[in-house]
Design an enzyme around this catalytic site. Structure first.
Site, PDB file in Angstrom:
ATOM      1  N   LYS A 100       0.871  -1.191   0.000  1.00  0.00           N
ATOM      2  CA  LYS A 100       0.000   0.000   0.000  1.00  0.00           C
ATOM      3  C   LYS A 100       0.898   1.227   0.000  1.00  0.00           C
ATOM      4  CE  LYS A 100      -4.493   0.661   0.162  1.00  0.00           C
ATOM      5  NZ  LYS A 100      -5.490  -0.245  -0.435  1.00  0.00           N
ATOM      6  N   GLY A 231     -23.750   4.065   1.335  1.00  0.00           N
ATOM      7  CA  GLY A 231     -22.711   4.549   0.416  1.00  0.00           C
ATOM      8  C   GLY A 231     -23.210   4.398  -1.001  1.00  0.00           C
ATOM      9  N   GLY A 233     -21.267   5.531  -3.751  1.00  0.00           N
ATOM     10  CA  GLY A 233     -20.126   5.907  -4.594  1.00  0.00           C
ATOM     11  C   GLY A 233     -19.874   4.794  -5.597  1.00  0.00           C
ATOM     12  N   ASN A 234     -18.629   4.624  -5.971  1.00  0.00           N
ATOM     13  CA  ASN A 234     -18.297   3.613  -6.979  1.00  0.00           C
ATOM     14  C   ASN A 234     -18.816   2.233  -6.583  1.00  0.00           C
ATOM     15  OD1 ASN A 234     -16.187   1.299  -7.585  1.00  0.00           O
ATOM     16  ND2 ASN A 234     -16.197   2.674  -9.343  1.00  0.00           N
ATOM     17  N   GLY A 236     -20.885   1.171  -3.891  1.00  0.00           N
ATOM     18  CA  GLY A 236     -22.296   1.083  -3.524  1.00  0.00           C
ATOM     19  C   GLY A 236     -23.215   1.214  -4.719  1.00  0.00           C
ATOM     20  N   TYR A 237     -22.916   2.161  -5.602  1.00  0.00           N
ATOM     21  CA  TYR A 237     -23.802   2.375  -6.749  1.00  0.00           C
ATOM     22  C   TYR A 237     -23.815   1.153  -7.674  1.00  0.00           C
ATOM     23  CZ  TYR A 237     -25.582   3.550 -11.266  1.00  0.00           C
ATOM     24  OH  TYR A 237     -26.290   3.484 -12.450  1.00  0.00           O
TER      25      TYR A 237
HETATM   26  P1  NAD Z   1     -16.401   6.498  -3.146  1.00  0.00           P
HETATM   27  O1  NAD Z   1     -15.635   7.655  -2.651  1.00  0.00           O
HETATM   28  O2  NAD Z   1     -16.674   6.354  -4.601  1.00  0.00           O
HETATM   29  O3  NAD Z   1     -17.834   6.438  -2.404  1.00  0.00           O
HETATM   30  C1  NAD Z   1     -17.972   6.524  -1.039  1.00  0.00           C
HETATM   31  C2  NAD Z   1     -19.442   6.732  -0.716  1.00  0.00           C
HETATM   32  O4  NAD Z   1     -19.600   6.760   0.702  1.00  0.00           O
HETATM   33  C3  NAD Z   1     -20.005   8.060  -1.225  1.00  0.00           C
HETATM   34  O5  NAD Z   1     -21.327   7.850  -1.687  1.00  0.00           O
HETATM   35  C4  NAD Z   1     -20.025   8.930   0.020  1.00  0.00           C
HETATM   36  O6  NAD Z   1     -21.015   9.934  -0.030  1.00  0.00           O
HETATM   37  C5  NAD Z   1     -20.377   7.882   1.045  1.00  0.00           C
HETATM   38  N1  NAD Z   1     -20.096   8.317   2.407  1.00  0.00           N
HETATM   39  C6  NAD Z   1     -19.069   9.063   2.871  1.00  0.00           C
HETATM   40  N2  NAD Z   1     -19.234   9.318   4.181  1.00  0.00           N
HETATM   41  C7  NAD Z   1     -20.368   8.693   4.539  1.00  0.00           C
HETATM   42  C8  NAD Z   1     -21.080   8.585   5.753  1.00  0.00           C
HETATM   43  N3  NAD Z   1     -20.659   9.188   6.865  1.00  0.00           N
HETATM   44  N4  NAD Z   1     -22.220   7.853   5.761  1.00  0.00           N
HETATM   45  C9  NAD Z   1     -22.662   7.256   4.637  1.00  0.00           C
HETATM   46  N5  NAD Z   1     -22.052   7.348   3.465  1.00  0.00           N
HETATM   47  C10 NAD Z   1     -20.925   8.053   3.426  1.00  0.00           C
HETATM   48  O7  NAD Z   1     -15.627   5.211  -2.564  1.00  0.00           O
HETATM   49  P2  NAD Z   1     -15.715   3.724  -3.083  1.00  0.00           P
HETATM   50  O8  NAD Z   1     -14.644   3.487  -4.074  1.00  0.00           O
HETATM   51  O9  NAD Z   1     -17.124   3.415  -3.414  1.00  0.00           O
HETATM   52  O10 NAD Z   1     -15.279   2.922  -1.766  1.00  0.00           O
HETATM   53  C11 NAD Z   1     -16.201   2.644  -0.722  1.00  0.00           C
HETATM   54  C12 NAD Z   1     -15.574   1.636   0.237  1.00  0.00           C
HETATM   55  O11 NAD Z   1     -15.224   0.451  -0.484  1.00  0.00           O
HETATM   56  C13 NAD Z   1     -14.292   2.080   0.935  1.00  0.00           C
HETATM   57  O12 NAD Z   1     -14.242   1.462   2.209  1.00  0.00           O
HETATM   58  C14 NAD Z   1     -13.199   1.470   0.063  1.00  0.00           C
HETATM   59  O13 NAD Z   1     -11.991   1.292   0.773  1.00  0.00           O
HETATM   60  C15 NAD Z   1     -13.856   0.148  -0.269  1.00  0.00           C
HETATM   61  N6  NAD Z   1     -13.310  -0.504  -1.454  1.00  0.00           N
HETATM   62  C16 NAD Z   1     -13.359   0.103  -2.676  1.00  0.00           C
HETATM   63  C17 NAD Z   1     -12.880  -0.564  -3.794  1.00  0.00           C
HETATM   64  C18 NAD Z   1     -12.980   0.047  -5.154  1.00  0.00           C
HETATM   65  O14 NAD Z   1     -12.651  -0.657  -6.120  1.00  0.00           O
HETATM   66  N7  NAD Z   1     -13.428   1.278  -5.299  1.00  0.00           N
HETATM   67  C19 NAD Z   1     -12.303  -1.848  -3.650  1.00  0.00           C
HETATM   68  C20 NAD Z   1     -12.272  -2.439  -2.391  1.00  0.00           C
HETATM   69  C21 NAD Z   1     -12.781  -1.758  -1.302  1.00  0.00           C
END
Ligand code: NAD
Length: 432
Positions: A100, A231, A233-234, A236-237
């Site tokens: 990391k 959530g 974001g990427n 959750g959506y």
């Molecule tokens: P992102 O930034 O695209 O989305 C994050 C979402 O969480 C947003 O909708 C944001 O509004 C929401 N959020 C932030 N604070 C919040 C709160 N207090 N309450 C509720 N929602 C809140 O991030 P992402 O890429 O979707 O990642 C989300 C999680 O998944 C993280 O823990 C990340 O480490 C994990 N993750 C992501 C990936 C990936 O490929 N993107 C891979 C493995 C793990």
């Protein structure tokens, strides 16, 4: 975070009767690069940023792990995440170790030019310790394909040759993989479907306490099952969108500004369009192709976690399910798409209550799996269609799930413990 990751590995390794020196090898990172980066800001002044690249374990292959830009990043966090990447890659059966990177910076306070200079400075500093067969970085919190493009460009200038497989999560134009954007959500859905198929069949002894609920819960098709996703974001959506397309009923979603509850099931794509207009999902009660106040009601992030749904999917932050709310959780399955959304205490409590928790190292491994597929394509110079990528993702994820499920059933242990055991077995058997 570092302590709990190390404690988990130690506890699992002790149960597996590994000796003390082997446990040390699993805990200690092989390399920890720490540095100060100096860039010229737009005002002409120099500014120093602290950063790390921590390479935890390379028994199974080159190190693999993202780079985060965050004002509160600390060395311990980067090391913990590197450690968990070793576990996650081993769980998914990928030929990778774990690493990391991180820089203490709030990228929102930088201009585009400053962000590019910082990204290039980071790539230049780590250029001698990364490479397609050494360590393969990717995006993480607050970094993205554009930042990977700057870093790869800087790396290739220093090396004097092209090496697209040295970074993943790149833009498609320079060797990124189709399907990477949706990969974590899609992988989460594959894991969930595989779990439901198992639960529908013979319910193993470990799940005795759930026998009643699980039998009631599992119906085919899955359209009777309700899901709440924290959530949007990427991760959750895309999870919500793809699950909806598979027939699940998404009844609640939220983002940092609040959430919505739509009892009869919402439409994720239309909700995203509404979010784009409003800047939040709050107030977006969208069913079919229409958004209307009559379809739903507002909901806080706390309430969302406590809804009486079949499946709860935390996909935003860590530690959101903790000693404050664990007794109010009603879901029967929790799919950890965020990293570390359940605290140790809450995990123990919910496990005793027979809630099936699919651990993050398995549930969200779709992202790193498609990064692996991007790496393979980059090394071969041969690129697959999106369908080919998705089909390969499904095979890898289902294989990983099957191995962990089997271990969980055979040893009557929770999926998380089974995942750590499988990972540690794979890593230690490759340690010569
Ligand atoms: P992102 O930034 O695209 O989305 C994050 C979402 O969480 C947003 O909708 C944001 O509004 C929401 N959020 C932030 N604070 C919040 C709160 N207090 N309450 C509720 N929602 C809140 O991030 P992402 O890429 O979707 O990642 C989300 C999680 O998944 C993280 O823990 C990340 O480490 C994990 N993750 C992501 C990936 C990936 O490929 N993107 C891979 C493995 C793990």
């Amino acid at each position: 975070m570092l302590e709990s990751a190390q404690a988990l590995i130690t506890k699992t390794a002790e149960k597996m009767k590994l000796d003390e020196e082997m446990i040390k090898r699993l805990i200690e990172p092989e390399f920890a690069h720490e540095f100060a980066l100096t860039i010229t800001m737009d005002n002409g002044k120099k500014k120093v940023f602290k950063g790390w690249r921590i390479q935890h374990n390379s028994a199974l292959g080159p190190y693999k792990g993202g780079i985060r830009f965050h004002p509160e990043t600390v060395r311990e966090e980067v090391q913990a995440l590197a450690t968990l990447m070793s576990i996650k890659c081993a769980v998914a059966g990928l030929p990778y170790g774990g690493s990391k990177g991180g820089i203490i910076v709030d990228p929102k306070k930088l201009s585009v030019g400053e962000l590019e200079r910082l990204s290039r400075a980071f790539a230049a500093r780590i250029a001698h310790v990364i490479g397609e067969n050494i360590d393969v970085p990717a995006p993480d919190v607050n970094t993205n394909p554009q930042i990977m493009a700057w870093m790869l460009d800087e790396y290739q200038k220093i090396k004097g040759y092209k090496s697209p497989a040295t970074f993943t999560g790149k833009p498609i134009a320079i060797g990124g993989s189709l399907g990477r954007t949706e990969a974590t959500g899609r992988g989460g859905l594959f894991v969930l479907e595989a779990l439901l198929i198992k639960l529908k069949g013979s319910i193993p002894k470990f799940f005795d306490g759930k026998q009643k609920t699980a039998k009631n819960l599992i119906s085919s098709p899955f359209s009777n099952l309700t899901i709440a996703v924290q959530g949007f974001g990427n991760v959750g959506y895309y999870f919500a969108k793809l699950s909806h397309e598979s027939g699940f009923k998404i009844v609640a979603v939220s983002d940092s500004k609040g959430g919505v509850y739509v009892k009869d099931g919402l439409s994720p794509e239309i909700t995203l369009n509404c979010k784009k207009e409003k800047g939040t999902v709050a107030g977006c009660y969208c069913r079919g192709s229409v958004c209307d106040l009559k379809y739903g009601r507002p909901i806080s992030n706390e309430e969302l976690l406590e809804l009486p749904v079949d499946i709860l999917v935390p996909a935003a932050l860590e530690n959101v399910i903790n000693d404050q709310n664990m007794k109010k959780i009603k879901a029967k399955i929790i799919l950890e798409l965020a990293n570390g959304p359940i605290t140790e205490e809450a995990y123990k409590y919910l496990s005793k209550k027979d809630v099936v928790i699919v651990p993050d190292v398995l549930a969200n491994s779709g992202g790193v799996t498609v990064s692996y597929l991007e790496w393979v394509q980059g090394k071969a110079g041969y690129y697959w269609s999106e369908k080919e990528v998705n089909d390969k993702l499904k095979i890898i994820i289902e294989r990983a799930f099957e191995t962990i499920w089997k271990k969980s059933v055979e040893k009557k242990i929770p999926l998380k413990q089974a995942a750590f055991e499988v990972a540690i077995e794979r890593i230690t058997s490759a340690m010569v």
